[in-house]
Design a protein around this motif. Structure first.
Motif, short mmCIF file in Angstrom:
data_model
loop_
_atom_site.label_atom_id
_atom_site.label_comp_id
_atom_site.label_asym_id
_atom_site.label_seq_id
_atom_site.Cartn_x
_atom_site.Cartn_y
_atom_site.Cartn_z
N UNK A 56 0.81 -1.22 0.00
CA UNK A 56 0.00 0.00 0.00
C UNK A 56 0.84 1.26 0.00
N UNK A 57 0.21 2.39 0.37
CA UNK A 57 0.85 3.70 0.30
C UNK A 57 1.93 3.86 1.38
N UNK A 58 3.00 4.53 1.00
CA UNK A 58 4.09 4.82 1.92
C UNK A 58 4.22 6.34 2.04
N UNK A 59 5.19 6.78 2.82
CA UNK A 59 5.41 8.22 2.97
C UNK A 59 5.69 8.90 1.63
N UNK A 60 6.57 8.33 0.75
CA UNK A 60 6.78 8.97 -0.56
C UNK A 60 5.49 9.11 -1.36
N UNK A 61 4.62 8.08 -1.33
CA UNK A 61 3.36 8.17 -2.06
C UNK A 61 2.51 9.32 -1.54
N UNK A 62 2.45 9.45 -0.21
CA UNK A 62 1.63 10.49 0.40
C UNK A 62 2.17 11.88 0.06
N UNK A 63 3.50 12.00 0.12
CA UNK A 63 4.09 13.32 -0.15
C UNK A 63 3.93 13.69 -1.63
N UNK A 64 4.07 12.71 -2.51
CA UNK A 64 3.88 12.96 -3.94
C UNK A 64 2.43 13.31 -4.25
N UNK A 65 1.50 12.62 -3.60
CA UNK A 65 0.08 12.91 -3.82
C UNK A 65 -0.25 14.34 -3.43
N UNK A 66 0.29 14.79 -2.31
CA UNK A 66 0.08 16.16 -1.87
C UNK A 66 0.65 17.15 -2.87
N UNK A 67 1.87 16.87 -3.35
CA UNK A 67 2.52 17.74 -4.33
C UNK A 67 1.71 17.77 -5.62
N UNK A 68 1.23 16.60 -6.05
CA UNK A 68 0.45 16.53 -7.27
C UNK A 68 -0.79 17.40 -7.21
N UNK A 69 -1.47 17.42 -6.08
CA UNK A 69 -2.66 18.26 -5.92
C UNK A 69 -2.28 19.74 -5.97
N UNK A 70 -1.16 20.08 -5.35
CA UNK A 70 -0.73 21.48 -5.36
C UNK A 70 -0.40 21.95 -6.78
N UNK A 71 0.25 21.08 -7.55
CA UNK A 71 0.68 21.44 -8.90
C UNK A 71 -0.36 21.14 -9.97
N UNK A 72 -1.42 20.43 -9.57
CA UNK A 72 -2.43 19.94 -10.52
C UNK A 72 -1.77 19.01 -11.55
#
Length: 339
Positions: A286-302
């Motif tokens: 499942x999701x790890x810290x890198x996945x969570x941090x990338x998901x947050x960045x992806x939302x910020x950058x669209x």
């Protein structure tokens, strides 16, 4: 010349002739590059050996593990540029088994670009970090006029983007200025050790030696002798929240580089999508810290982030099929997605 020396020469000649007769070839796949640290060596052909399996490798004149592509994009073609590391270079599987090779057929079937032919160009190079991938996109890949850039990201890229954490220092890095903007640091190219290896006499000697099949075999055996068990836990700190300033800075640089890649791609008429590869210790969990941090960045950058979920850390042909299916599913129109 003594009899022993003559016998040794005779044995070497016999080995050389035998290796050529059976089609053995394992050349040096990489060459030094003052912009990128290293690149794939154009025109290289041979076999890549890993875990007792031989994979045929062909490097194009443009220095890509791919088929050849015209620089000018033909009419009616939608181009996808894959920027990545060894997971996309994929030396351990056949060319047609790679995830990106399988992608166009899957996208065509789901109506991704119904009026165009989808073409994927692979710019993956083993060992690259996000910094090198950005430089490669800016200096070479964008000349092919891609419509979509797939930035393949692995957790180890965070280390590779940091001069304090990277094992290989002979590469460009980016540092954050006072405003948090990434600025390139390519001082490696001026280091005496790198400059010496770039000299014509050194490169010529290496090129001549590499034409010997006996030399290639000896080098390959030496490399295999020093390869122990995979140390999947070497970069395990990346799976957790940063515990010191070096790791936090590495993550901030990585995020800034992804943002910079997105800005550059959009400015040149291309969309950016990040394809996140799981850490070997993370696969199937499942999701790890890198996945969570990338998901947050992806939302910020669209910027869409496709987090792959693979059953293991081994990139077998089956894993490539799973990756191709997952990427295609996310890129396909919602109406065409299964379920």
């Amino acid at each position: 010349m003594s009899r022993a020396a003559l016998a040794a020469v005779a044995v070497l000649l016999l080995v050389e002739i035998t290796l050529r007769a059976i089609g053995y070839a394992a050349p040096q796949w990489y060459q030094l590059d003052p912009q990128l640290g290293w690149t794939l060596h154009p025109h290289r052909h041979g076999w890549y050996l890993a875990d007792g399996v031989r994979t045929p490798i062909h490097i194009t004149p443009a220095g890509m593990r791919d088929r050849e592509h015209t620089l000018d994009k033909p009419d009616g073609v939608y181009r996808i540029a894959v920027m990545g590391d060894e997971y996309s270079e994929a030396m351990t599987v056949g060319l047609r088994e790679t995830w990106w090779w399988q992608l166009p057929a899957r996208l065509q079937r789901c109506g991704f670009q119904p009026d165009k032919l989808v073409e994927v160009l692979n710019f993956g190079v083993g060992g690259y970090g996000t910094a090198q991938e950005y430089v490669l996109l800016e200096t070479r890949a964008m000349r092919y006029q891609p419509d979509l850039v797939l930035l393949q990201f692995a957790p180890s890229d965070v280390m590779d983007n940091s001069p304090a954490l990277a094992a290989e220092k002979n590469r460009p890095f980016f540092v954050l200025d006072a405003h948090g903007a990434p600025r390139i640091d390519d001082a490696f190219a001026l280091a005496p050790s790198f400059d010496r290896r770039m000299q014509t006499r050194y490169r010529l000697a290496a090129e001549i030696a590499d034409h010997s099949r006996s030399y290639q075999l000896a080098r390959q055996m030496a490399e295999l002798a020093f390869i122990g068990e995979a140390h999947a836990d070497v970069d395990s700190p990346v799976l957790h929240e940063p515990r010191d300033a070096a790791w936090e800075n590495a993550w901030r640089v990585t995020e800034a580089l992804i943002a910079k890649t997105n800005t550059y791609a959009r400015r040149n008429g291309a969309q950016l999508v990040v394809v996140a590869i799981p850490h070997p210790r993370q696969a199937g969990q499942g999701m790890s810290y890198p996945d969570q941090r990338l998901a947050t960045l992806g939302k910020q950058l669209q910027v869409p982030v496709i987090a792959l979920d693979l059953p293991s850390g081994h990139w077998t042909p089956a894993a490539h099929r799973i990756a191709a299916a997952a990427v295609a599913q996310r890129l396909c129109p919602a109406t065409a997605r299964p379920g």
